[in-house]
Design a protein around this motif. Structure first.
Motif, PDB file in Angstrom:
ATOM      1  N   ARG A  61       0.838  -1.197   0.000  1.00 43.35           N
ATOM      2  CA  ARG A  61       0.000   0.000   0.000  1.00 43.35           C
ATOM      3  C   ARG A  61       0.871   1.246   0.000  1.00 43.35           C
ATOM      4  O   ARG A  61       1.920   1.300   0.637  1.00 43.35           O
ATOM      5  CB  ARG A  61      -0.925  -0.008   1.218  1.00 43.35           C
ATOM      6  CG  ARG A  61      -1.973  -1.086   1.130  1.00 43.35           C
ATOM      7  CD  ARG A  61      -2.874  -1.195   2.310  1.00 43.35           C
ATOM      8  NE  ARG A  61      -3.031  -0.026   3.133  1.00 43.35           N
ATOM      9  CZ  ARG A  61      -3.565  -0.044   4.341  1.00 43.35           C
ATOM     10  NH1 ARG A  61      -3.984  -1.184   4.857  1.00 43.35           N
ATOM     11  NH2 ARG A  61      -3.685   1.052   5.033  1.00 43.35           N
ATOM     12  N   GLN A  62       0.426   2.252  -0.727  1.00 46.93           N
ATOM     13  CA  GLN A  62       1.215   3.477  -0.897  1.00 46.93           C
ATOM     14  C   GLN A  62       1.382   4.222   0.422  1.00 46.93           C
ATOM     15  O   GLN A  62       2.464   4.735   0.700  1.00 46.93           O
ATOM     16  CB  GLN A  62       0.560   4.388  -1.944  1.00 46.93           C
ATOM     17  CG  GLN A  62       1.404   5.584  -2.310  1.00 46.93           C
ATOM     18  CD  GLN A  62       2.752   5.205  -2.905  1.00 46.93           C
ATOM     19  OE1 GLN A  62       2.843   4.281  -3.706  1.00 46.93           O
ATOM     20  NE2 GLN A  62       3.798   5.895  -2.506  1.00 46.93           N
ATOM     21  N   ASP A  63       0.346   4.285   1.249  1.00 43.45           N
ATOM     22  CA  ASP A  63       0.461   5.008   2.513  1.00 43.45           C
ATOM     23  C   ASP A  63       1.466   4.339   3.451  1.00 43.45           C
ATOM     24  O   ASP A  63       2.197   5.013   4.179  1.00 43.45           O
ATOM     25  CB  ASP A  63      -0.894   5.177   3.189  1.00 43.45           C
ATOM     26  CG  ASP A  63      -1.637   3.865   3.378  1.00 43.45           C
ATOM     27  OD1 ASP A  63      -1.269   2.868   2.724  1.00 43.45           O
ATOM     28  OD2 ASP A  63      -2.587   3.831   4.182  1.00 43.45           O
ATOM     29  N   ASP A  66       4.915   5.207   2.088  1.00 42.27           N
ATOM     30  CA  ASP A  66       5.241   6.602   2.413  1.00 42.27           C
ATOM     31  C   ASP A  66       5.697   6.730   3.863  1.00 42.27           C
ATOM     32  O   ASP A  66       6.654   7.452   4.163  1.00 42.27           O
ATOM     33  CB  ASP A  66       4.026   7.505   2.164  1.00 42.27           C
ATOM     34  CG  ASP A  66       3.699   7.644   0.680  1.00 42.27           C
ATOM     35  OD1 ASP A  66       4.583   7.342  -0.161  1.00 42.27           O
ATOM     36  OD2 ASP A  66       2.552   8.033   0.370  1.00 42.27           O
ATOM     37  N   GLN A  67       5.015   6.020   4.765  1.00 44.65           N
ATOM     38  CA  GLN A  67       5.407   6.071   6.177  1.00 44.65           C
ATOM     39  C   GLN A  67       6.769   5.425   6.408  1.00 44.65           C
ATOM     40  O   GLN A  67       7.566   5.913   7.222  1.00 44.65           O
ATOM     41  CB  GLN A  67       4.351   5.378   7.045  1.00 44.65           C
ATOM     42  CG  GLN A  67       3.075   6.152   7.194  1.00 44.65           C
ATOM     43  CD  GLN A  67       3.305   7.438   7.963  1.00 44.65           C
ATOM     44  OE1 GLN A  67       4.086   7.495   8.903  1.00 44.65           O
ATOM     45  NE2 GLN A  67       2.629   8.490   7.534  1.00 44.65           N
ATOM     46  N   VAL A 106      -2.457   0.849   9.432  1.00 47.56           N
ATOM     47  CA  VAL A 106      -1.217   1.398   8.895  1.00 47.56           C
ATOM     48  C   VAL A 106      -0.224   1.646  10.024  1.00 47.56           C
ATOM     49  O   VAL A 106       0.932   1.227   9.953  1.00 47.56           O
ATOM     50  CB  VAL A 106      -1.492   2.698   8.111  1.00 47.56           C
ATOM     51  CG1 VAL A 106      -0.203   3.358   7.695  1.00 47.56           C
ATOM     52  CG2 VAL A 106      -2.371   2.408   6.918  1.00 47.56           C
TER      53      VAL A 106
END
Length: 133
Positions: A61-63, A66-67, A106
């Motif tokens: 997942r992109q989020d 990013d984290q 997330v």
């Protein structure tokens, strides 16, 4: 001439047939060698594969990526570390994903990955975080 050849070859052929029919003591075959696989082994292998796919889905997942980048961790390194986890560690990590409340997956997944990477870094198995030295 033929009788002489038959007298010499007959005992050799008999000996070869007798020795060839004796059972050979060998180590038990592993599942990769075509041996029997128990139902429990087959089910646990399927479960481990499903757990690895769930973890991979979260990490893709992109989020989440990013984290990871925001914390200074390369997502490729995380994937390599997850691939190197034992079956039990993968199962534990997937259970943690199940226990997280909705919306916090997330943060919880990142925390689980961070803790696993931190522990492996402290043990000297990885070199991800410079502050563990």
């Amino acid at each position: 001439m033929m009788k002489k050849l038959a007298r010499v070859l007959s005992p050799l052929l008999i000996a070869c047939l007798v020795l060839g029919s004796l059972p050979v003591a060998a180590a038990p075959a592993s599942p990769t060698e075509g041996g029997l696989v128990s139902t429990q082994d087959a089910l646990s292998a399927d479960q481990v594969q499903a757990d690895r796919e769930r973890i991979d889905d979260v990490l893709s997942r992109q989020d989440v990526q990013d984290q990871l980048l925001a914390q200074g961790v390369d997502p490729a390194d995380v994937r390599d570390r997850v691939d190197a986890l034992s079956d039990q560690e993968v199962h534990d990590m997937a259970d943690r994903l199940d226990d997280m409340p909705a919306g916090a997956s997330v943060v919880g997944a990142l925390f689980a990955v961070f803790v696993i990477l931190l522990v492996t870094d402290i043990l000297g198995l990885t070199d991800v975080f410079p502050f563990t030295r």
